[in-house]
Design a protein around this motif. Sequence first.
Motif, PDB file in Angstrom:
ATOM      1  N   ASN A 161       1.935  16.301   0.101  1.00  0.00           N
ATOM      2  CA  ASN A 161       3.260  16.501   0.506  1.00  0.00           C
ATOM      3  C   ASN A 161       3.985  15.812   1.996  1.00  0.00           C
ATOM      4  O   ASN A 161       4.870  15.896   1.809  1.00  0.00           O
ATOM      5  N   ASP A 162       2.615  15.172   2.783  1.00  0.00           N
ATOM      6  CA  ASP A 162       2.823  14.930   4.015  1.00  0.00           C
ATOM      7  C   ASP A 162       3.329  13.549   4.143  1.00  0.00           C
ATOM      8  O   ASP A 162       2.487  12.936   3.823  1.00  0.00           O
ATOM      9  N   PHE A 163       4.655  12.735   3.986  1.00  0.00           N
ATOM     10  CA  PHE A 163       4.906  11.610   5.096  1.00  0.00           C
ATOM     11  C   PHE A 163       5.158  10.555   5.811  1.00  0.00           C
ATOM     12  O   PHE A 163       6.261  10.064   5.993  1.00  0.00           O
ATOM     13  N   TRP A 164       4.588  11.854   7.314  1.00  0.00           N
ATOM     14  CA  TRP A 164       5.601  11.401   8.418  1.00  0.00           C
ATOM     15  C   TRP A 164       5.505   9.767   8.510  1.00  0.00           C
ATOM     16  O   TRP A 164       6.161   9.401   9.586  1.00  0.00           O
ATOM     17  N   ILE A 165       4.434   9.437   7.849  1.00  0.00           N
ATOM     18  CA  ILE A 165       3.895   8.426   8.945  1.00  0.00           C
ATOM     19  C   ILE A 165       4.868   6.993   7.968  1.00  0.00           C
ATOM     20  O   ILE A 165       5.288   6.382   9.010  1.00  0.00           O
ATOM     21  N   LEU A 166       4.858   7.563   6.979  1.00  0.00           N
ATOM     22  CA  LEU A 166       5.934   6.559   6.664  1.00  0.00           C
ATOM     23  C   LEU A 166       7.579   6.731   6.656  1.00  0.00           C
ATOM     24  O   LEU A 166       8.382   5.908   7.261  1.00  0.00           O
ATOM     25  N   ARG A 167       7.777   7.509   7.513  1.00  0.00           N
ATOM     26  CA  ARG A 167       9.254   8.567   7.638  1.00  0.00           C
ATOM     27  C   ARG A 167       9.510   7.797   8.768  1.00  0.00           C
ATOM     28  O   ARG A 167      10.136   7.296   9.573  1.00  0.00           O
ATOM     29  N   TRP A 168       8.360   7.509   9.629  1.00  0.00           N
ATOM     30  CA  TRP A 168       8.123   7.116  11.374  1.00  0.00           C
ATOM     31  C   TRP A 168       8.859   5.980  10.828  1.00  0.00           C
ATOM     32  O   TRP A 168       9.840   4.352  11.643  1.00  0.00           O
ATOM     33  N   LEU A 227       0.638  -1.136   0.058  1.00  0.00           N
ATOM     34  CA  LEU A 227       0.026  -0.045   0.166  1.00  0.00           C
ATOM     35  C   LEU A 227       1.017   1.314  -0.410  1.00  0.00           C
ATOM     36  O   LEU A 227       0.687   2.459  -0.480  1.00  0.00           O
ATOM     37  N   ALA A 228       1.968   1.395   0.738  1.00  0.00           N
ATOM     38  CA  ALA A 228       3.116   2.557   0.461  1.00  0.00           C
ATOM     39  C   ALA A 228       2.714   2.552  -0.510  1.00  0.00           C
ATOM     40  O   ALA A 228       3.227   3.894  -0.876  1.00  0.00           O
ATOM     41  N   GLU A 229       3.789   1.246  -0.950  1.00  0.00           N
ATOM     42  CA  GLU A 229       4.476   2.118  -2.170  1.00  0.00           C
ATOM     43  C   GLU A 229       2.951   2.245  -3.598  1.00  0.00           C
ATOM     44  O   GLU A 229       3.508   3.236  -4.680  1.00  0.00           O
ATOM     45  N   HIS A 230       2.361   1.907  -3.341  1.00  0.00           N
ATOM     46  CA  HIS A 230       1.023   2.242  -4.186  1.00  0.00           C
ATOM     47  C   HIS A 230       0.582   4.024  -4.221  1.00  0.00           C
ATOM     48  O   HIS A 230       0.567   4.725  -4.766  1.00  0.00           O
TER      49      HIS A 230
END
Length: 413
Positions: free
Chosen positions: A370-377, A254-257
Amino acid sequence: MGPGTLAALLGRYTALGEPLSCRPLTEGLLNRGYRLTTTRGRYFLKHHLDGDQAAIARQHRATLRLAGLGVPVAPPVAAADGSTVTVVGGRCYALHPWIDGTHRDGGDLTGPQSRRLGRLLGVVHVCLDRVMRAEPTPHPATPAPEPPAPPAPVPARAPERAPSWAAPPPSRPEPPAPRLLPGPRSASLSPAPPPCDPAHAAHVSPGPAPSPAPWMGAPPGSPVAADPAETFALIDDLLALARRRRPRDAFDELAEHRLIERRALIERHAHRRPTPATTPASGWVHGDFHPLNLLYRGTEPAAIVDWDRLGVQPRAEEAVRAAAIFFVRPGGTLALAKVRPYARGYRAATGASPQELAAAVHRVWWERLNDFWILRWRYQRGDHRADPQFPAVAALAVWWTSRYEAVRAAFCE
């Protein structure tokens, strides 16, 4: 917390009684909390991890004064010397009354209750403008997205009548709002400012005399909207990390998609990047207003807690950002039928114009895109606490883009 530390800390207070238990709560990001029970009552003991005594004291001054204006908060308990920040072994602690309450998100609120929620946040902004006038004003800063930390469930008796901020503006003046959550005042505090009657919040000036367009224009240090070039670099990094993670699972797929999807959306909408000139008016805000930081007793708000991110930001953006948390559905859509009364309540309390809300909607939409804080964590820090939030948060950015006009209308009608 060791018994020696607890004994030294409680020794700074009077009339607390003897400790019976001190149980740790789920750790937050900016503090650790303990449920303290003594022979005299129950308290929330907060260990501030950042140790910034000046900032903590500022938060305390704000909540003490807000309580005096009738805003539902949980002010700190003053120590014997009048201070509200206690330092033991180089660590900063604060003691608050324990407040029994529950959390309610947008799905639990009716339309009228949603309007009252917006009005409550508006009253907070108006009253903060009054009580923080004597405080040094830091430059506005973009809030750092983080998973909502568990609240400080901190007890006060329920008000005998509905708080005045929850009622529509009256046709004639009424007495100042009642003090809903009285609390001890520090002897070092200056006198409280004149009462901020939330029932008339729409008529309270949120700042200096307005210019022809008071909500426009960025003061020095205003947050700059995300740069697509930097976002693309982050997407590439996160994609590489997600693709080489082993063993891969459904989250990684899901993250990649979503990363590929989001890159295409940002490329398509890069020309809509907000400019500093359209930044809504900045002022003191709670900084982290979401369901886990608002306790209800029945259908009435009992206390707004966790003021760790008290600071100066564009006010209307906090209203939009909070709505995107309160009213998001599991599938990543917003309950616009509840956003609409919420926004009307906020605008009625603050006097914010539809144009100011429209500018805030645009900036928060771009922020979310533009926010990806969950994936950065997850991928950069190895922290999976926020993973359950990702499906709805990621879907919301896409849905919001496809329903942009409808979302803006809900905040501005």
